[in-house]
Design a protein around this motif. Structure first.
Motif, PDB file in Angstrom:
ATOM      1  N   VAL A 166      -8.571   0.666  -2.030  1.00  0.00           N
ATOM      2  CA  VAL A 166      -8.894   1.549  -3.152  1.00  0.00           C
ATOM      3  C   VAL A 166      -7.654   2.327  -3.599  1.00  0.00           C
ATOM      4  O   VAL A 166      -7.469   2.590  -4.795  1.00  0.00           O
ATOM      5  CB  VAL A 166     -10.048   2.491  -2.784  1.00  0.00           C
ATOM      6  N   LEU A 167      -6.789   2.701  -2.663  1.00  0.00           N
ATOM      7  CA  LEU A 167      -5.534   3.352  -3.049  1.00  0.00           C
ATOM      8  C   LEU A 167      -4.685   2.421  -3.910  1.00  0.00           C
ATOM      9  O   LEU A 167      -4.113   2.838  -4.930  1.00  0.00           O
ATOM     10  CB  LEU A 167      -4.754   3.765  -1.795  1.00  0.00           C
ATOM     11  N   ASN A 168      -4.591   1.161  -3.502  1.00  0.00           N
ATOM     12  CA  ASN A 168      -3.860   0.182  -4.316  1.00  0.00           C
ATOM     13  C   ASN A 168      -4.501   0.015  -5.680  1.00  0.00           C
ATOM     14  O   ASN A 168      -3.815  -0.050  -6.708  1.00  0.00           O
ATOM     15  CB  ASN A 168      -3.827  -1.173  -3.591  1.00  0.00           C
TER      16      ASN A 168
ATOM     17  N   THR B 282       0.835  -1.213   0.000  1.00  0.00           N
ATOM     18  CA  THR B 282       0.000   0.000   0.000  1.00  0.00           C
ATOM     19  C   THR B 282       0.859   1.247   0.000  1.00  0.00           C
ATOM     20  O   THR B 282       0.547   2.230  -0.687  1.00  0.00           O
ATOM     21  CB  THR B 282      -0.935  -0.006   1.220  1.00  0.00           C
ATOM     22  N   SER B 283       1.955   1.224   0.763  1.00  0.00           N
ATOM     23  CA  SER B 283       2.843   2.392   0.792  1.00  0.00           C
ATOM     24  C   SER B 283       3.493   2.624  -0.568  1.00  0.00           C
ATOM     25  O   SER B 283       3.739   3.773  -0.957  1.00  0.00           O
ATOM     26  CB  SER B 283       3.912   2.211   1.877  1.00  0.00           C
ATOM     27  N   LEU B 284       3.765   1.551  -1.316  1.00  0.00           N
ATOM     28  CA  LEU B 284       4.295   1.717  -2.675  1.00  0.00           C
ATOM     29  C   LEU B 284       3.278   2.450  -3.552  1.00  0.00           C
ATOM     30  O   LEU B 284       3.633   3.355  -4.323  1.00  0.00           O
ATOM     31  CB  LEU B 284       4.617   0.349  -3.284  1.00  0.00           C
ATOM     32  N   SER B 285       2.009   2.051  -3.434  1.00  0.00           N
ATOM     33  CA  SER B 285       0.956   2.701  -4.225  1.00  0.00           C
ATOM     34  C   SER B 285       0.798   4.161  -3.830  1.00  0.00           C
ATOM     35  O   SER B 285       0.625   5.040  -4.679  1.00  0.00           O
ATOM     36  CB  SER B 285      -0.372   1.956  -4.035  1.00  0.00           C
TER      37      SER B 285
ATOM     38  N   TRP C 127       2.070  -2.491 -11.817  1.00  0.00           N
ATOM     39  CA  TRP C 127       0.667  -2.605 -11.430  1.00  0.00           C
ATOM     40  C   TRP C 127       0.355  -3.906 -10.687  1.00  0.00           C
ATOM     41  O   TRP C 127      -0.583  -3.961  -9.878  1.00  0.00           O
ATOM     42  CB  TRP C 127      -0.243  -2.477 -12.646  1.00  0.00           C
ATOM     43  N   VAL C 128       1.164  -4.944 -10.909  1.00  0.00           N
ATOM     44  CA  VAL C 128       0.924  -6.226 -10.230  1.00  0.00           C
ATOM     45  C   VAL C 128       1.046  -6.064  -8.715  1.00  0.00           C
ATOM     46  O   VAL C 128       0.240  -6.609  -7.945  1.00  0.00           O
ATOM     47  CB  VAL C 128       1.911  -7.297 -10.739  1.00  0.00           C
ATOM     48  N   PHE C 129       2.035  -5.293  -8.251  1.00  0.00           N
ATOM     49  CA  PHE C 129       2.221  -5.110  -6.817  1.00  0.00           C
ATOM     50  C   PHE C 129       1.047  -4.350  -6.196  1.00  0.00           C
ATOM     51  O   PHE C 129       0.605  -4.669  -5.088  1.00  0.00           O
ATOM     52  CB  PHE C 129       3.536  -4.370  -6.549  1.00  0.00           C
ATOM     53  N   SER C 130       0.556  -3.359  -6.906  1.00  0.00           N
ATOM     54  CA  SER C 130      -0.589  -2.607  -6.394  1.00  0.00           C
ATOM     55  C   SER C 130      -1.833  -3.485  -6.320  1.00  0.00           C
ATOM     56  O   SER C 130      -2.596  -3.437  -5.343  1.00  0.00           O
ATOM     57  CB  SER C 130      -0.862  -1.388  -7.285  1.00  0.00           C
ATOM     58  N   MET C 131      -2.040  -4.307  -7.341  1.00  0.00           N
ATOM     59  CA  MET C 131      -3.203  -5.194  -7.339  1.00  0.00           C
ATOM     60  C   MET C 131      -3.084  -6.249  -6.244  1.00  0.00           C
ATOM     61  O   MET C 131      -4.080  -6.623  -5.610  1.00  0.00           O
ATOM     62  CB  MET C 131      -3.366  -5.861  -8.699  1.00  0.00           C
ATOM     63  N   LEU C 132      -1.871  -6.740  -5.987  1.00  0.00           N
ATOM     64  CA  LEU C 132      -1.668  -7.673  -4.877  1.00  0.00           C
ATOM     65  C   LEU C 132      -2.013  -7.015  -3.547  1.00  0.00           C
ATOM     66  O   LEU C 132      -2.600  -7.644  -2.658  1.00  0.00           O
ATOM     67  CB  LEU C 132      -0.217  -8.165  -4.862  1.00  0.00           C
TER      68      LEU C 132
END
Length: 695
Positions: free
Chosen positions: A325-327, A31-34, A349-354
């Motif tokens: 939702v942020l992710n 989440t922090s990455l997103s 985008w894969v990391f955010s979706m995970l």
């Protein structure tokens, strides 16, 4: 951390506790990455997570998340204050928890109202106190008179995912800095740095504490004594200072964040105009005093009532929904590769979706009932905002997603189509909607908000400049929106309206998604009869179904209770007439309408057979229409029709294919039906066998 970590280690043991810490921190790290990606893409103003979401997914989704997020932050202040007050009982058993909570709220509220900088600086003092408590724990010693073995799960301990659910809220405090985005000098730099440091430091501390607990206390003590840290620390009292520091620090963070979310909601007019005063700021530090006072009032009432145990799980779901939702926002932005999304901090985008999937999974693991309750509340807020029809230029991600879906569907749509999936895709040549509303009304009735229809207007080139066209389209779209009609709008210029109509029939559409049916009114002007006839011929030759709606008596379809279909069999126009009748009956615009299928034959003997065949046909079609076969006798067909349908709200009548003398034919058709109310003339011309639709 101070009161529940021992319970966590005691239930699942050291190894599984470390697994829980890694899993929980992984979700917050993703989440922090997103958050970092969104924060470095464009300036982040007041509102924190709400601002980020609303600028990407639109004001409705942003508001649906932002309002619950404000409530979660506001009620969290009360939860932290109550936790602080109850922890004092360990040392002062006789204190009045409620009174202490109210006084604490007023003190923290005064600090937030006086100076944001002072409130933030107080956090450094609290950080020092928490650091002191951790040092005291690090230099402590094991319990005496107990046998300490390598920490294993308790024989009858709580299941892994139950313990995970208890621990996870401890890693959800990463939004404290994000909520102050409007007060940061450089949000694009401060938000990623602060968020990563919070996740990193928290991870190190949470990984070390289980090692200390497992090496200094036995399983039963860990399970049963919430103050086990106080027993194994160098200075036991430092642990109490840590508990107080952690609760007060969290309370101050929420007390600063909640009003700023409320301020952003008011600034974007998500809240009704009566609450616009929450937008105001005061002083050099631009403190949202109205929002802060409102948050203080919520906290005081909550502390006075005291019991927030039922509400707490739903508040946790609100926080997790925000993270999810942020992710999702960052993942979609990256996946769509929009030219406007150019973050300095890039995340696949894969990391955010995970991260989004992880948040969703954790929500159900923690409390399925609270997850459902939070979802229902967020959905209600979204529907409320959607119905308000808010005008905004936000929501670039949503538009990008829709365009991608349209592209995917358009490229895979068959050109010829299939009878089983047929629906009318209407091109409505209405001109000004206010003058020919009956055309749009009928189109809306048969599309049922499930098929497409386009309201088209042709303006004369010599009367309207090109730059005025978008203005006309916007006005028509707003008018349709006010009337609760979902339709596309197309306005073009041409040398003559009939020439423009031909252009639209020829060229309007996207790939295989082109109008299969043209709907227009019946021209009554003598000077337009010939070009009107030529337009009808052009539509027919272009293989478009044709629907001509005539309401010369301005009945507006009367009470919409009775429709007569004049039928001559499934061939030709008959099947399309049946389909239109079914669409009217199954829609919401004509509730309780009676569809009457009428035939006219020459003799009584023919009538009996025709009626039997008609009923058999309708039964095989699974259509519940009334049937009536009329004997002409000495009367003409038109006389019978005018007598039998004069009281109907609408009559559906087939037309012959246009020839060179169509002008004369159509004038005769209108004269023969002049005494009827609203009429719809139908001509089926597409390649679809409409009889297959009815099978």
């Amino acid at each position: 951390m101070y009161l529940r970590f021992g319970w966590v280690v005691g239930n699942v043991g050291l190894v599984q506790t470390l697994v829980i810490v890694v899993l929980a921190t992984s979700i917050t790290f993703l989440t922090s990455l997103s958050i970092a990606a969104i924060a470095t893409n464009a300036p982040v103003k007041a509102g924190g997570a709400y601002y980020m979401i609303s600028r990407s997914l639109g004001i409705e989704i942003g508001g649906a998340v932002g309002i619950p997020l404000f409530l979660a932050q506001a009620f969290s202040v009360a939860l932290y204050v109550i936790g602080f007050s109850e922890s004092l009982r360990f040392i002062f058993p006789a204190i009045d928890v409620k009174l202490v909570g109210l006084i604490t709220t007023l003190i923290l509220g005064a600090l937030a109202l006086i100076s944001t900088k002072a409130a933030i600086k107080s956090q450094f003092v609290v950080l020092g106190i928490i650091g002191l408590s951790l040092l005291s724990l690090a230099f402590g010693s094991p319990l005496s008179n107990v046998e300490i073995t390598p920490s294993l799960p308790a024989p009858n301990g709580a299941p892994f995912w139950v313990v995970f659910a208890v621990f996870f809220p401890a890693v959800t405090g990463i939004m404290a800095g994000v909520n102050l985005s409007g007060d940061l000098k450089d949000p694009a730099k401060s938000i990623p740095r602060g968020t990563f440091m919070a996740v990193g430091v928290g991870f190190v501390v949470y990984m070390l504490i289980p090692l200390v607990l497992a090496s200094r206390a036995d399983t039963q003590t860990l399970l049963n004594n919430p103050l086990v840290m106080e027993k194994i620390s160098l200075i036991g009292g430092a642990i109490f200072l840590g508990v107080w520091g952690a609760t007060l620090s969290s309370a101050v963070g929420s007390l600063l964040g909640a009003p700023r979310i409320l301020q952003a909601l008011a600034s974007d007019q998500v809240l009704p105009k009566a609450f616009s005063f929450f937008e105001r700021e005061s002083g050099k530090e631009r403190i949202p005093k109205a929002g802060t006072i409102f948050t203080i009032i919520i906290t005081l009432v909550s502390v006075y009532l005291g019991d927030l145990n039922l509400l707490a799980p739903i508040l946790t779901m609100f926080f997790l929904t925000t993270y999810a939702v942020l992710n999702l926002t960052a993942g979609l932005e990256r996946f769509l590769k929009s030219p406007s999304y150019r973050p300095k901090f890039k995340v696949h985008w894969v990391f955010s979706m995970l991260g989004a999937l992880g948040c969703g999974a954790v929500m159900f693991l923690i409390n399925p009932a609270a997850t459902f309750g939070a979802f229902v509340f967020i959905t209600m807020v979204f529907v409320w905002l959607k119905r308000r029809g808010m005008k905004t230029a936000m929501g670039g991600v949503r538009r990008g997603v829709l365009i991608s879906l349209i592209r995917y569907a358009a490229l895979r749509l068959d050109k010829t189509g299939n009878a089983k999936g047929w629906r009318p895709n209407l091109l409505v040549l209405s001109g000004a909607p206010t003058k020919r509303w009956h055309l749009i009304d009928f189109a809306n009735s048969i599309t049922q908000s499930k098929a497409l229809f386009t309201v088209a207007t042709i303006l004369q080139e010599d009367k309207v400049p090109l730059e005025k066209v978008p203005h006309y389209e916007q006005n028509i779209a707003e008018y349709l929106n006010q009337k609760k009609v979902s339709a596309l709008v197309r306005v073009i210029r041409a040398t003559h309206p009939y020439e423009g109509s031909k252009q639209l029939v020829n060229a309007y559409g996207l790939g295989a998604l082109v109008p299969n049916t043209v709907l227009l009114g019946a021209s009554n002007e003598n000077t337009n009869q010939q070009p009107y006839a030529q337009l009808v011929q052009h539509i027919y030759q272009s293989s478009r179904n044709l629907i001509i709606v005539q309401d010369e008596h301005h009945t507006a379809f009367g009470n919409k209770k009775s429709v007569d279909i004049w039928w001559g069999g499934l061939k030709g126009n008959g099947a399309l007439l049946m389909v239109l009748g079914y669409l009217l009956k199954s829609g919401r615009q004509w509730p309780g309408v009676e569809i009457n299928v009428k035939m006219a034959v020459k003799t009584a003997d023919a009538a009996e057979k025709a009626l039997s065949n008609l009923r058999e046909k309708l039964q095989s079609m699974r259509i519940d229409f009334n049937t009536d076969v009329l004997v002409l006798g000495e009367e003409s067909f038109w006389d019978v029709m005018q007598r039998e349908s004069q009281n109907s709200d609408l009559s559906l009548i087939g037309m012959a294919p246009p020839t060179d003398d169509f002008n004369e034919y159509f004038q005769t058709l209108k004269n023969n039906t002049s005494s009827l109310g609203a009429k719809v003339f139908v001509l089926a011309t597409t390649d679809i066998e409409f009889s297959d639709v009815l099978v």
